[in-house]
Scaffold this motif. Structure first.
Motif, mmCIF file in Angstrom:
data_model
loop_
_atom_site.group_PDB
_atom_site.id
_atom_site.type_symbol
_atom_site.label_atom_id
_atom_site.label_comp_id
_atom_site.label_asym_id
_atom_site.label_seq_id
_atom_site.Cartn_x
_atom_site.Cartn_y
_atom_site.Cartn_z
ATOM 1 N N ASP A 83 0.781 -1.190 -0.060
ATOM 2 C CA ASP A 83 0.015 -0.062 0.137
ATOM 3 C C ASP A 83 1.007 1.323 -0.092
ATOM 4 N N LEU A 84 2.103 1.255 0.805
ATOM 5 C CA LEU A 84 2.682 2.231 0.906
ATOM 6 C C LEU A 84 3.496 2.663 -0.285
ATOM 7 N N GLN A 85 3.784 1.539 -1.155
ATOM 8 C CA GLN A 85 4.570 1.783 -2.499
ATOM 9 C C GLN A 85 3.714 2.178 -3.395
ATOM 10 N N THR A 86 2.519 1.712 -3.580
ATOM 11 C CA THR A 86 1.292 2.278 -4.128
ATOM 12 C C THR A 86 1.140 3.776 -4.082
ATOM 13 N N GLN A 87 1.131 4.309 -2.765
ATOM 14 C CA GLN A 87 0.940 5.611 -2.550
ATOM 15 C C GLN A 87 2.030 6.297 -3.033
ATOM 16 N N GLU A 88 3.314 5.975 -2.980
ATOM 17 C CA GLU A 88 4.567 6.491 -3.167
ATOM 18 C C GLU A 88 4.658 6.662 -4.810
ATOM 19 N N ASN A 89 4.233 5.773 -5.453
ATOM 20 C CA ASN A 89 4.176 5.615 -6.779
ATOM 21 C C ASN A 89 3.062 6.797 -7.278
ATOM 22 N N ALA A 90 1.810 6.832 -6.712
ATOM 23 C CA ALA A 90 1.062 7.938 -7.190
ATOM 24 C C ALA A 90 1.566 9.285 -6.911
ATOM 25 N N ALA A 91 2.054 9.644 -5.825
ATOM 26 C CA ALA A 91 2.686 10.695 -5.762
ATOM 27 C C ALA A 91 3.886 11.133 -6.331
ATOM 28 N N ALA A 92 4.720 10.314 -6.926
ATOM 29 C CA ALA A 92 5.822 10.657 -7.804
ATOM 30 C C ALA A 92 5.268 10.816 -9.228
ATOM 31 N N ALA A 93 4.208 10.103 -9.490
ATOM 32 C CA ALA A 93 3.480 10.403 -10.910
ATOM 33 C C ALA A 93 2.527 11.741 -10.992
ATOM 34 N N LYS A 94 2.213 12.154 -9.761
ATOM 35 C CA LYS A 94 1.438 13.635 -9.664
ATOM 36 C C LYS A 94 2.566 14.566 -9.753
ATOM 37 N N ALA A 95 3.698 14.366 -9.003
ATOM 38 C CA ALA A 95 4.674 15.394 -9.037
ATOM 39 C C ALA A 95 5.393 15.567 -10.450
ATOM 40 N N LYS A 97 3.758 15.023 -13.393
ATOM 41 C CA LYS A 97 2.817 15.660 -14.090
ATOM 42 C C LYS A 97 2.797 17.142 -13.768
ATOM 43 N N ALA A 98 2.802 17.503 -12.471
ATOM 44 C CA ALA A 98 2.978 18.959 -12.122
ATOM 45 C C ALA A 98 3.986 19.693 -12.460
ATOM 46 N N ALA A 99 5.124 19.208 -12.362
ATOM 47 C CA ALA A 99 6.714 19.421 -12.882
ATOM 48 C C ALA A 99 6.568 19.740 -14.421
ATOM 49 N N LYS A 100 6.003 18.862 -15.343
ATOM 50 C CA LYS A 100 5.764 18.978 -16.839
ATOM 51 C C LYS A 100 4.968 20.085 -17.108
ATOM 52 N N LYS A 101 3.804 20.230 -16.245
ATOM 53 C CA LYS A 101 3.007 21.462 -16.630
ATOM 54 C C LYS A 101 3.619 22.686 -16.214
ATOM 55 N N ALA A 102 4.319 22.935 -15.233
ATOM 56 C CA ALA A 102 5.000 24.044 -14.883
ATOM 57 C C ALA A 102 6.118 24.463 -15.856
ATOM 58 N N LYS A 103 6.702 23.401 -16.351
ATOM 59 C CA LYS A 103 7.650 23.592 -17.353
ATOM 60 C C LYS A 103 7.140 24.068 -18.602
ATOM 61 N N ALA A 104 5.847 23.584 -19.227
ATOM 62 C CA ALA A 104 5.176 24.109 -20.381
ATOM 63 C C ALA A 104 4.687 25.597 -19.893
ATOM 64 N N GLU A 105 4.219 25.918 -18.967
ATOM 65 C CA GLU A 105 3.892 27.014 -18.796
ATOM 66 C C GLU A 105 5.017 28.294 -18.508
ATOM 67 N N ALA A 106 6.201 27.816 -18.124
ATOM 68 C CA ALA A 106 7.325 28.646 -18.112
ATOM 69 C C ALA A 106 7.982 29.173 -19.611
#
Length: 266
Positions: A83-95, A97-106
């Motif tokens: 369960d912990l590994q699943t949560q970490e994977n989801a958090a990493a994927a979300k981060a 995606k956010a980094a990619k969006k921030a880069k595109a906006e910049a």
């Protein structure tokens, strides 16, 4: 007479086949021993009836209970780890995606800023070019201006100051004009109030021959009273006008676009 052993019934826990075989062997051995002992006794001996309680083999031993507890704990820990590994994977994927969006906006903002800077630089260069063009045209026609004096020179000087301005139908300055508004504004510099439209300007003042033009004469195209365009003669066979949307305010050769007539108001 054979001896029998009466075995009391107990609760019946779930047993493995090996433990059931073991119990059967033990019971068989005990019964055999009893049978032998009975046959060796006196013939007149009384029958012996004996109750033997067999030991119950269960899963309640401390070792087995400990093993089961350890197995359950290990299973629970594995579930928690998954369960912990699943949560970490989801958090990493979300981060990510956010980094990619921030880069595109910049990158988008940087591109917008680059285009804005380029547009500003182009505007400065165009203004500089227009200023240079006005200076060059003014110098090239200096001889013509020097031949004019007084009011005519003032009119021509004003007109040349507008070189490079845009042509916009109905505009009256200061950076865009149509043909008649530019002529009207030029003569206003010397106190002459001309009509606003070309038709009326072609009737102002005195009609003059195109062979006898002077600096400051108003040129018109079309008939007198029905003219569709006006400009001002500046000498040396040239005139200045707000030509059209593609040219703006320019100096042109009269031979390239001969006027229909001219009027003199100075």
């Amino acid at each position: 007479m054979s001896h029998t052993a009466h075995i009391r019934s107990h609760r019946k826990p779930r047993r493995s086949s090996s433990k059931l075989a073991l119990r059967a062997g033990v019971a068989g051995g005990v019964l055999s021993t009893i049978a032998v002992a009975g046959s060796a006794g006196p013939a007149n001996a009384e029958p012996v009836t004996e109750t033997i309680e067999m030991p119950a083999l269960t899963f309640d031993s401390p070792e087995l209970a400990g093993a089961v507890a350890l197995s359950a704990e290990a299973t629970q820990q594995a579930a928690l780890d998954l369960d912990l590994q699943t949560q970490e994977n989801a958090a990493a994927a979300k981060a990510a995606k956010a980094a990619k969006k921030a880069k595109a906006e910049a990158e988008r903002k940087a591109e917008a800023e680059r285009k804005a800077e380029e547009a500003a630089r182009t505007a400065v260069e165009e203004r500089s070019s227009r200023s240079s063009e006005r200076t060059t045209l003014s110098a090239g026609a200096s001889q013509s201006v020097s031949n004019a004096s007084g009011s005519a020179a003032t009119v021509v000087a004003f007109l040349k100051a507008q070189l490079g301005d845009a042509y916009v139908m109905g505009a009256t300055g200061p950076n865009s004009w149509d043909c008649s508004s530019l002529v009207q504004a030029a003569f206003r510099q010397v106190g002459i109030d001309l009509p606003r439209v070309s038709q009326d300007q072609s009737l102002a003042g005195t009609q003059v021959s195109l062979d006898n033009l002077q600096v400051g004469d108003i040129l018109y195209w079309g008939g007198a009273g029905s003219a569709y365009h006006t400009g001002v003669y500046i000498g040396d066979g040239k005139y200045l006008d707000a030509a059209n949307p593609s040219k703006g305010v320019v100096i042109q050769e009269l031979s390239g676009y001969p006027a229909s007539g001219a009027v003199r108001v100075l």
